[in-house]
Scaffold this active site. Structure first.
Site, PDB file in Angstrom:
ATOM      1  N   ASP A  90      77.303  33.696  28.186  1.00 47.16           N
ATOM      2  CA  ASP A  90      78.776  33.729  28.875  1.00 47.16           C
ATOM      3  C   ASP A  90      79.337  34.365  28.361  1.00 47.16           C
ATOM      4  OD1 ASP A  90      79.688  33.626  25.789  1.00 47.16           O
ATOM      5  OD2 ASP A  90      80.749  31.924  26.824  1.00 47.16           O
ATOM      6  N   ASP A 132      73.365  29.119  26.039  1.00 45.67           N
ATOM      7  CA  ASP A 132      74.595  28.569  25.833  1.00 45.67           C
ATOM      8  C   ASP A 132      74.657  27.454  26.772  1.00 45.67           C
ATOM      9  OD1 ASP A 132      76.510  27.905  24.401  1.00 45.67           O
ATOM     10  OD2 ASP A 132      77.744  29.088  25.787  1.00 45.67           O
ATOM     11  N   ASP A 162      78.721  34.626  23.060  1.00 40.44           N
ATOM     12  CA  ASP A 162      77.552  35.468  22.317  1.00 40.44           C
ATOM     13  C   ASP A 162      76.412  36.557  22.668  1.00 40.44           C
ATOM     14  OD1 ASP A 162      77.132  32.535  22.648  1.00 40.44           O
ATOM     15  OD2 ASP A 162      77.496  31.931  24.630  1.00 40.44           O
TER      16      ASP A 162
END
Length: 627
Positions: free
Chosen positions: A519, A325, A523
């Protein structure tokens, strides 16, 4: 060294002393066999009484074929063939091996035990200005607690009064203290170093960070990888097979080689069977392989990397693709307003004000940066109907007027024409009453160690690095180019990220694995779907600890290549021990069956191999602490 280990060591040394006296005495003098037998039982009982008791209990509970049973059976067999000295020696050296095992496991637990010390002993609850010392699990959410200098923070909360330095090293491996002030979040398990703090609790103890971490560490040993599971299954079938093989060796060959005419032949084959049993004891495998993984998990935790079991150690060692991410993972996630660009007759102040009011319903870092740039507390009475749209932005009524604040997709869906922002960054487009008011550009810089982390991943054998983000393509490409990321997929919704990971997983060969780094909040679905989910910046994030397989207790991407290096070293040591133990035992089992190996060589094949394998396994925990 624990008290129990000291006691066992004293017992072993006492037994060894008595054994030496026995061996020297009966070597120098001629004595009847029964005197030698009775004398040998003294050191045997001192050093091996607990093994005999455990073997008897095991038989009583239906768990016959374990290592204690093998040792008792082998030593009783040695007594049957009048090898009294060898019987005592086998039990003595077996106990030496067990002591080495206990000591090594104790050493490997130390790094995890340091983490387990984060458990808080009490909480100072403030009620009407009076402090009450209570158990942490008695404190309710919203209570006011006082944390004195030198005390461990018992519950998650927010600082309401005081400023201090907080030692987070037990959780993160980070040696530099963190400065906290009123409004900052505090994580349970850390130590308040300098000044008194008043903290408003935000979670009950069972839901706090420290409780989640302790539960994770305690349960990590239950999740066995393929190698550990293989050893468990192997020992279950191996032990009864070798007992049957030893029985066959003691009975069948002498029956066909003249044992009926010469009873001495039976004694020879019984001795071979006893030697065979001593050699066959699977201690080296059943002890050293799990200990290799336990040591690796301990070495990782020393560096603030929590691995939820040997399964994920094995998967980390086989990583081929790492998917990241962007926000808060590769970048700092501390957004700042870099530009306010109003359109038409809209003023800069009006654009920033209406955006801050609309974003006041969101806790997203971008929303917080706009509120910080606005610099005033939003008047919530001016806002109604606020609604956050995942991957797009927010819509709200400000002073009764419909306001949109988000990305270009949000504008396009509302039929509002908004020109793309020319500069690299995250642009928040604002529209009021269906009219475009302008955009606010948010800048987010990569983390200081992100570029180094990507380079080290490639050096470690990761062939592909991928970045998934909901941000604009221009921003994503700029970050990826700066860091050296191979592939970029931008403007993705959370469901799109899962779809992209599914596609990457389908393209992976079966022997290679994929990790997703996020995180752990937005996600969580992708963390769960990947072969290995790695939560970055997980302090205080329940979703990270729950969904991820590996939790990094700080937000440094450079810990990922370190985790891979620890995993590869751990798996390599486990494989070394398997090959070494099976090879040596295989050779000595053949020698024992053929009558070539003596009881002393059998002792080396059992205890010696176990000790060497344990010493090799201890290397897994020797991971230098990195900040």
């Amino acid at each position: 060294m624990s008290a129990k280990q000291k006691k066992n060591l004293i017992r072993i040394l006492a037994g060894a002393g008595l054994y030496i006296i026995y061996a020297v005495t009966f070597h120098l003098i001629e004595a009847p066999w029964y005197a030698a037998l009775l004398a040998s039982l003294v050191p045997y009982a001192v050093v091996g009484y607990d093994v005999v008791i455990k073997a008897i209990r095991g038989i009583g509970h239906g768990q016959v074929f374990d290592e204690q049973f093998l040792m008792v059976l082998a030593t009783v067999g040695a007594y049957v063939v009048a090898e009294y000295s060898e019987a005592v020696a086998v039990m003595l050296f077996y106990q030496v091996g067990e002591w080495f095992q206990s000591y090594a496991v104790g050493r490997s637990r130390q790094s995890i035990a340091g983490l387990m010390d984060i458990y808080p002993e009490h909480a100072n609850l403030e009620v009407d200005g009076v402090l009450q010392e209570v158990e942490p699990d008695e404190v309710e959410v919203g209570s006011l607690i006082v944390v004195k200098p030198g005390e461990r923070i018992p519950l998650d909360g927010v600082v309401v009064e005081g400023s201090s330095q907080v030692d987070t090293s037990a959780l993160t491996g980070e040696s530099v203290p963190r400065v906290v002030r009123p409004g900052d979040t505090l994580i349970s398990g850390c130590i308040n170093s300098t000044d008194l703090l008043r903290v408003r609790t935000t979670k009950e103890f069972d839901d706090s960070t420290v409780a989640k971490i302790l539960e994770l560490v305690e349960n990590s040993a239950e999740k066995k990888g393929r190698v550990e599971s293989f050893i468990t299954r192997f020992a279950r079938y191996y032990t009864p097979i070798v007992v049957i093989a030893a029985l066959f060796l003691a009975v069948v060959p002498p029956f066909f080689t003249g044992g009926l005419r010469n009873p001495g032949i039976w004694l020879d084959w019984i001795q071979r069977a006893c030697i065979f049993l001593v050699i066959s004891c699977p201690c080296a495998l059943v002890i050293s392989v799990p200990m290799s993984f336990f040591g690796g998990i301990g070495g990782a935790s020393k560096n603030g990397i929590l691995v939820k079991g040997s399964t994920y150690m094995e998967l980390l060692a086989r990583l081929d693709t790492v998917v990241f991410d962007k926000t808060g993972t590769l970048t700092q996630g501390s957004f700042q307003v870099a530009e306010v660009s109003p359109a038409g007759d809209t003023s800069r102040e009006a654009l920033l004000e209406v955006a801050a009011l609309a974003e006041s319903c969101s806790n997203h870092p971008i929303a917080r940066s706009i509120q910080a740039a606005y610099g005033a507390q939003p008047d919530l009475t001016r806002i109604s109907g606020a609604e956050e749209q995942a991957g797009r932005g927010v819509q709200a009524q400000v002073d009764g007027k419909p306001v949109l604040a988000g990305n270009l997709l949000l504008m396009q869906e509302a039929g509002i024409q908004a020109p793309p922002a020319p500069a690299a960054g995250t642009a928040v487009y604002v529209a009021c009453e269906g009219r475009y008011w302008g955009y606010i550009l948010i800048a987010d810089r990569p983390k200081p160690d992100a570029k180094e982390a990507i380079a080290r991943l490639k050096a470690a054998g990761v062939s592909q690095t991928v970045m998934l983000t909901g941000d604009r393509a221009e921003v994503a490409q700029a970050v990826a180019q700066e860091l050296g990321i191979d592939q970029v997929y931008a403007q993705l919704l959370p469901a799109d990220k899962v779809e992209r990971v599914e596609g990457l997983l389908a393209a992976e060969p079966p022997q290679r694995k994929l990790a997703f780094v996020g995180d752990g909040i937005n996600d969580a679905p992708v963390l769960t779907r990947a072969d290995v989910g790695i939560a970055m910046g997980a302090l205080g994030s329940d979703a990270a600890i729950e969904a991820a397989d590996v939790v990094l207790m700080d937000d440094k991407p450079s810990k990922i290549p370190l985790a891979i290096a620890i995993a590869k070293k751990t798996v390599a040591i486990a494989h070394e021990n398997i090959v070494f133990a099976l090879a040596v035992k295989g050779v000595f089992l053949i020698m024992g069956a053929l009558g070539v190996a003596t009881m002393w060589e059998a002792v080396f094949a059992d205890v010696g191999v176990a000790v060497l394998a344990i010493l090799n396994a201890m290397r897994a925990m020797n991971t230098p602490k990195q900040s």
